[in-house]
Design an enzyme around this catalytic site. Sequence first.
Site, short mmCIF file in Angstrom:
data_model
loop_
_atom_site.label_atom_id
_atom_site.label_comp_id
_atom_site.label_asym_id
_atom_site.label_seq_id
_atom_site.Cartn_x
_atom_site.Cartn_y
_atom_site.Cartn_z
N GLU A 127 0.39 -5.17 -3.35
CA GLU A 127 0.67 -4.04 -4.25
C GLU A 127 2.18 -3.93 -4.35
OE1 GLU A 127 -1.32 -0.32 -3.35
OE2 GLU A 127 0.43 0.83 -3.97
N GLU A 132 7.64 5.38 -6.80
CA GLU A 132 6.82 6.55 -6.53
C GLU A 132 7.77 7.71 -6.24
OE1 GLU A 132 2.86 5.66 -4.30
OE2 GLU A 132 4.44 4.44 -3.37
#
Length: 258
Positions: A127, A132
């Site tokens: 990933e 974020e």
Amino acid sequence: SHTENLLWSDELNGTSLDTAKWSFDTSRNKVDRINGELQYYAANRPENLRLQNNHLIIELRKDPKQLSKLPDWGKQKYSSAKIVTKDKVAFNAGFIEVSAKLPCARGTWPAIWMLPQGDAQWPDGGEIDILEQWGSQPNVAHATLHTALFNHTRQNGRGAEMRVPTACSAFHRYQLAWTVDSITMGVDDHAYMRVKNDQPGGRGAWPFDSPFYLILNLAMGGDWAAAKGIDDAALPQRMEVDYVRVWEMPDQQPQATQ
């Protein structure tokens, strides 16, 4: 320079989402959400996703009454949107840049990230979290890589954070430079995380030699974003995106050994 050889882009200048380039992901509305998230991901619902003033707006709302009428509603109080590159069109290295302005409220959790085409079991397939940002610390950008051998469940995920004091008031360029040898992430041309393909473990350490598709979403709550609670009074909140661009990386020249 990475300005030549554009592979894929969306300037987001239309009147509605380009469904030749993006699909809505609503797959988990009825099942348990990952990480304790609290949002319902809507499809084709302008309250949650629309193009406006040449920007994509993903808007997080608290509107359970309206949601309760939708057939796949899973009792969520919050609504938002999550889009993925159409047919999981995927990229295998390159330079990715997303210009975005982030929300600013406790509980919000916008993300610009990538998963492997074919959706290998997590975390084996890897990933790539280009950005974020958690509403509990809105002026900090996080970049993270997860692999079978290095991930947050083993407390050894490889990540870094960078202060972006105007993340919620201005657009910034969130960037990924991905080569066969390394993955570098940055903001506005300032690299703040680099991971090299230099650890033993084969695919467990480096699954990043296969194609990954791109994901944009705005989540609510969960273990990290709601660390200091949720501020319902601050809703609705938005992630605004000006453009998404993917370039080929220039040919990698072998480095002279010292």
